[in-house]
Design an enzyme around this catalytic site. Structure first.
Site, PDB file in Angstrom:
ATOM      1  CB  VAL A 103      -0.911   0.045   1.095  1.00  0.00           C
ATOM      2  CG1 VAL A 103      -1.613   1.409   1.358  1.00  0.00           C
ATOM      3  CG2 VAL A 103      -1.993  -1.130   1.062  1.00  0.00           C
ATOM      4  CB  THR A 118      -7.348  -2.271   6.478  1.00  0.00           C
ATOM      5  OG1 THR A 118      -7.218  -2.195   5.160  1.00  0.00           O
ATOM      6  CG2 THR A 118      -8.567  -2.985   7.080  1.00  0.00           C
ATOM      7  CG  PHE A 126     -11.557   1.130  -1.268  1.00  0.00           C
ATOM      8  CD1 PHE A 126     -12.369   0.189  -0.371  1.00  0.00           C
ATOM      9  CD2 PHE A 126     -11.725   2.539  -0.758  1.00  0.00           C
ATOM     10  CE1 PHE A 126     -13.134   0.446   0.912  1.00  0.00           C
ATOM     11  CE2 PHE A 126     -12.479   2.861   0.390  1.00  0.00           C
ATOM     12  CZ  PHE A 126     -13.050   1.930   1.038  1.00  0.00           C
ATOM     13  CG  LEU A 127      -4.744   0.575  -3.530  1.00  0.00           C
ATOM     14  CD1 LEU A 127      -3.538   0.833  -3.361  1.00  0.00           C
ATOM     15  CD2 LEU A 127      -5.255   1.476  -4.729  1.00  0.00           C
ATOM     16  CD  GLU A 177      -1.950  -7.990  -3.222  1.00  0.00           C
ATOM     17  OE1 GLU A 177      -0.765  -8.875  -3.669  1.00  0.00           O
ATOM     18  OE2 GLU A 177      -2.121  -8.256  -2.260  1.00  0.00           O
ATOM     19  CB  CYS A 213      -7.786  -7.389   1.374  1.00  0.00           C
ATOM     20  SG  CYS A 213      -6.339  -5.986   1.149  1.00  0.00           S
ATOM     21  CE  LYS A 241      -4.518  -7.259   7.066  1.00  0.00           C
ATOM     22  NZ  LYS A 241      -5.308  -6.006   7.353  1.00  0.00           N
ATOM     23  NE  ARG A 275       0.415 -10.402   1.865  1.00  0.00           N
ATOM     24  CZ  ARG A 275       0.366  -8.853   1.777  1.00  0.00           C
ATOM     25  NH1 ARG A 275       0.406  -8.280   3.179  1.00  0.00           N
ATOM     26  NH2 ARG A 275       0.335  -8.218   0.883  1.00  0.00           N
TER      27      ARG A 275
END
Length: 439
Positions: free
Chosen positions: A11, A121, A150-151, A153, A261, A264, A329
């Site tokens: 980020v 976040t 609000f990206l 990947e 994201c 998590k 991840r």
């Protein structure tokens, strides 16, 4: 404007580079000396399509700089972004030690008014905690703002430069004016900057990701039901995706969601619900279904080989949790590798970008191939974990030549069923008819 970005992870690096691209002077700060040295030399530390050209341009033009010194990095900065990791704790809550640690340090060295922006976040109430850490030491005025990212990947640069919306949580008119000026070049086409209170902004990010995780999970459950009922989930997806109330996106079934994201954030929102004594049952179901879905194909692989995988070699195409990234991840591939190894199988893997990260994660537990077809040499079966474009239109004759058995277990539904019938493979996918070929 002069901007500081604390943290050069995914980020932070995208945020700093893209703000430099709009003409701002950006200093990125990180405690990792080796990483900062690499970035100063022009060696980008993450894989993200489209990022490297603008990173190189802005670094060479002097708009993008790097340092390990927080005091140096925030000097004269009007806006200071906190883009730090918030890893899940054992109970699922977001760990704020990095953010609060930096906030404490900022309070000790800040000597001018600045807007401190939570870009990470973070749970509801974090802006207040950051404010408390800074105000305990600060000798100057400041504001703390929540500005969730609000990206996606793989398309993060486009998402940043052309956002659907920008969410800003602040109760300060002064901070609002500065944030409006900062984001003005990115919303010229009319997409909104939505201002709200800090707590609502913090909740918005968790709500968005949890809702999208729910859509994915719902379709995975529908796919599993379609298999039992003899329906085709592709047809069901098209039938509901054309409903404007539902939409087409995030309706593709597969072997679960992963990444940095969704897992998590769903966990963290569930923890927030617990803190307020609310039984958020949908979230619990999402997490339970997703864990099971990741290894949905393993029972089929075992059944295909008579219940015994000892001595079998399984080739995996795809390691990243999604295409166009090297992020592993919570990637379903790792769960499948673990399950296959536990069953006694040997595993050979290939991914266009994520191999080095997997090597760091699991070492020599698997064999690494340098090409997609090389991974198939002498393998008993192919499993597809990630929908990379090069996997979509392979040479099926070459696959058949290299595999011991003409069998594909497709966790991403890449191939058309009618085509697979003509190819003569045994073909297993998610929520669709199983194709029996000619062995």
């Amino acid at each position: 404007m002069k901007i500081a970005v604390v943290g050069t992870g995914y980020v932070g690096l995208v945020t700093g580079t893209c703000f430099a691209e709009t003409g701002n002077e950006v200093t990125c700060i990180d405690i990792d000396q080796a990483k900062v040295d690499s970035l100063k030399k022009g060696k980008i530390t993450i894989y993200e399509p489209g990022l490297e050209p603008i990173f190189d341009r802005n670094r060479k033009d002097g708009r993008l700089k790097f340092t390990t010194s927080l005091e140096e990095g925030i000097k004269e900065a009007e806006v200071i972004f906190l883009a730090l990791p918030t890893p899940p704790g054992e109970d699922g809550s977001a760990d704020l030690k990095y953010i609060l640690g930096v906030a404490d340090h900022i309070g000790k060295v800040l000597d001018h008014y600045a807007v401190i922006v939570d870009k990470s976040t973070v749970p509801v109430g974090t802006a207040e905690k950051v404010h408390a850490k800074i105000v305990a030491h600060a000798q100057t005025a400041f504001d703390v703002v929540s500005n969730p990212e609000f990206l996606r990947e793989g398309v993060a640069v486009e998402d940043f430069m052309k956002p659907d919306r920008v969410v800003v949580g602040t109760s300060s008119d002064r901070a609002k004016t500065i944030m409006e000026r900062l984001y003005a070049p990115l919303v010229r086409q009319g997409n909104p900057i939505i201002f709200m209170d800090e707590r609502s902004a913090e909740m918005t990010k968790y709500a968005a990701n949890s809702f999208l995780a729910m859509k994915i999970t719902f379709m995975n459950e529908m796919a599993n039901l379609c298999e039992l009922a003899g329906a085709n989930v592709d047809n069901v997806r098209k039938g509901i995706g054309t409903d404007s109330r539902i939409g087409k996106r995030f309706l593709f079934p597969g072997i679960g969601y992963g990444g940095s994201c969704f897992p998590k954030d769903v966990q963290a929102l569930g923890k927030t619900a617990q803190e307020f004594n609310y039984d958020f049952r949908i979230l619990k179901s999402i997490m339970l279904v997703n864990e099971k879905q990741k290894v949905r194909l393993i029972p089929r692989v075992k059944e295909y080989f008579g219940g015994d995988l000892k001595g079998k070699t399984i080739a995996l195409w795809g390691l990243a949790f999604k295409p166009y990234t090297d992020d592993i991840r919570e990637a379903p591939s790792l769960y499948n590798i673990k399950a296959l190894k536990r069953a006694g199988a040997k595993v050979v893997v290939f991914d266009p970008e994520a191999i080095s990260n997997v090597k760091r994660e699991i070492g020599k537990k698997v064999k690494y191939a340098s090409g997609m077809y090389e991974a198939l040499e002498g393998a008993d079966a192919l499993m597809i974990m990630t929908e990379w474009p090069e996997f979509r239109t392979p040479d099926f004759n070459k696959i058949a030549e290299k595999l011991k058995n003409k069998v594909i277990f497709d966790g991403r539904n890449l191939y058309d069923l009618e085509e697979m019938k003509g190819q003569g493979f045994d073909y297993f996918s998610i929520g669709r008819e199983t194709i029996k070929g000619t062995k």
